[in-house]
Design an enzyme around this catalytic site. Structure first.
Site, PDB file in Angstrom:
ATOM      1  N   LYS A   1       1.094  -0.840  -0.022  1.00  0.00           N
ATOM      2  CA  LYS A   1      -0.197  -0.073  -0.299  1.00  0.00           C
ATOM      3  C   LYS A   1       0.401   1.087  -0.116  1.00  0.00           C
ATOM      4  O   LYS A   1       0.647   1.877  -0.742  1.00  0.00           O
ATOM      5  CB  LYS A   1      -0.724  -0.789   1.183  1.00  0.00           C
ATOM      6  CG  LYS A   1      -1.704  -0.778   1.397  1.00  0.00           C
ATOM      7  CD  LYS A   1      -2.988  -1.303   2.874  1.00  0.00           C
ATOM      8  CE  LYS A   1      -3.897  -2.227   2.271  1.00  0.00           C
ATOM      9  NZ  LYS A   1      -4.438  -2.850   3.717  1.00  0.00           N
TER      10      LYS A   1
ATOM     11  N   GLN B   1      -4.725  -1.317   9.509  1.00  0.00           N
ATOM     12  CA  GLN B   1      -4.785  -2.796   9.401  1.00  0.00           C
ATOM     13  C   GLN B   1      -5.610  -3.336  10.127  1.00  0.00           C
ATOM     14  O   GLN B   1      -4.785  -3.603  11.168  1.00  0.00           O
ATOM     15  CB  GLN B   1      -3.223  -2.710   9.087  1.00  0.00           C
ATOM     16  CG  GLN B   1      -3.584  -4.523   8.240  1.00  0.00           C
ATOM     17  CD  GLN B   1      -3.539  -4.253   7.041  1.00  0.00           C
ATOM     18  OE1 GLN B   1      -3.106  -3.303   6.058  1.00  0.00           O
ATOM     19  NE2 GLN B   1      -3.843  -5.407   6.574  1.00  0.00           N
TER      20      GLN B   1
ATOM     21  N   ASP C   1     -10.858   2.885   4.112  1.00  0.00           N
ATOM     22  CA  ASP C   1     -11.141   1.826   3.815  1.00  0.00           C
ATOM     23  C   ASP C   1     -12.717   2.145   3.894  1.00  0.00           C
ATOM     24  O   ASP C   1     -13.824   0.783   3.935  1.00  0.00           O
ATOM     25  CB  ASP C   1     -10.895   0.645   5.246  1.00  0.00           C
ATOM     26  CG  ASP C   1      -9.913   0.408   4.775  1.00  0.00           C
ATOM     27  OD1 ASP C   1     -10.092  -0.255   3.791  1.00  0.00           O
ATOM     28  OD2 ASP C   1      -9.751  -0.459   6.372  1.00  0.00           O
TER      29      ASP C   1
END
Ligand code: NDP
Length: 297
Positions: free
Chosen positions: A54, A98, A121
């Site tokens: 990422k 994460q 997200d």
């Protein structure tokens, strides 16, 4: 019939190119560089790989990447304090924590402490509610990537029968909301669904997000249907070593379906591309700039 392969790798490269173009424009016209902060708690090897990837792709798209690696025994208060700092940081437009988090941390509390406008997200309860009510929201990356591929392949999805197998908060449920938003008739199947093969046989679009290697065989698929395989499963090879497979039995489905995404090289690359897209979208919304076209739902 031999299915057309929907090449997620090529599509993701195109999306990344569009993101990079928009980033260049924002920098030149507004003097703003979009920034993504990724928070990793602990040393889960798969998470470390994802976070590295990422960060690398964020920088390649011309954006700033801020990585925060915390020890596995980081306290909830310390993590919440870091998120509060990132919420207040004007250089940070997207925040991603994460998952999964170590067991002593409350995932819901942590996710809901992210400022909704920076929640790239799309897991914050506000974004879930906005998506569920058809309002502008940050959309979870994996289902957004699936939607982009479906729109690209079909044009309009209106009136199509879609079956989503899996009802998780990160894939199945938002996927169903997005398909509903595009006027599909949507069925969500799960582990208690009766006669899953019959349910799947009625679908023009099948999205498999289960986490069971090659569970969906070709004889469940309606001829000509479009099959999106979200699953990422590592299985042993008879000759030793391992390989990645999806939730769909690719070989048999490819004989019946009209189009199918491969694993690897399908949904996976689109997920990170959509994270970059969400970061630039978040930056535009925060600063009241024109959003990139076609990079959100
Ligand atoms: P979850 O484990 O959270 O959810 C799995 C879902 O599958 C559940 O709703 C479960 O039903 C359902 N299910 C389990 N067994 C069956 C069955 N026999 N028949 C029908 N439904 C069943 O998984 P995720 O949604 O997080 O992920 C799904 C897959 O997608 C995984 O392989 C994961 O690795 C992959 N993934 C890939 C991403 C990518 O970027 N390509 C990103 C995210 C995930 P119930 O609710 O009843 O238990």
């Amino acid at each position: 019939m031999s299915a057309q392969i929907i090449d997620g790798k090529a599509f993701a490269a195109k999306v990344r190119g569009q993101v990079a173009e928009h980033v260049t424009r924002i920098k030149e016209e507004n003097g703003i560089t979009p920034g993504l902060a990724v928070v990793l708690v602990g040393e889960d090897p798969a998470s470390q790989v994802y976070v590295r990837s990422k960060g690398k792709q964020t920088v390649e798209a011309g954006m700033n990447s801020y990585e925060h690696k915390l020890d596995a025994d980081t306290s909830q208060d310390d993590l919440l304090k870091l998120i509060a700092d990132l919420n207040a940081d004007k250089d940070v437009h997207g925040i991603l924590v994460q998952l999964p988090l170590p067991k002593h941390l409350n995932e819901d509390l942590v996710i809901n402490s992210i400022a909704p406008e920076k929640d790239v997200d799309g897991f914050h309860i506000s974004n879930v509610g906005l998506l569920g009510t058809g309002q502008k929201s940050m959309v979870p990356c994996t289902p957004l990537g699936c939607l982009m591929m479906l729109r690209d392949y079909h044009g309009s999805l209106s009136g199509m029968n879609a079956v989503v197998i899996g009802r998780s908060n990160i894939v199945g449920k938002p996927m169903a909301q997005l398909l509903l938003g595009d006027s599909c008739t949507v069925t969500i199947a799960h582990s208690r669904t009766k006669d899953l093969p019959a349910v799947v046989r009625g679908a023009d679009i099948v999205v498999a997000a289960v986490g069971r290697p090659e569970m969906v065989p070709g004889d469940w698929i309606k001829p000509g249907a479009t099959v999106i395989d979200v699953g990422i499963n590592r299985i042993d090879k008879p000759e030793g070593g391992t390989r990645l497979v999806g939730d769909v039995d690719y070989a048999s489905c490819a004989e019946v379906a009209g189009a199918v995404t491969p694993v690897p090289g399908g949904v996976g690359p689109m997920t990170i591309a959509c994270l970059l897209a969400n970061t630039v979208t978040a930056c535009c919304r925060i600063h009241g700039l024109v959003e990139p076209e076609g990079l959100t739902a």
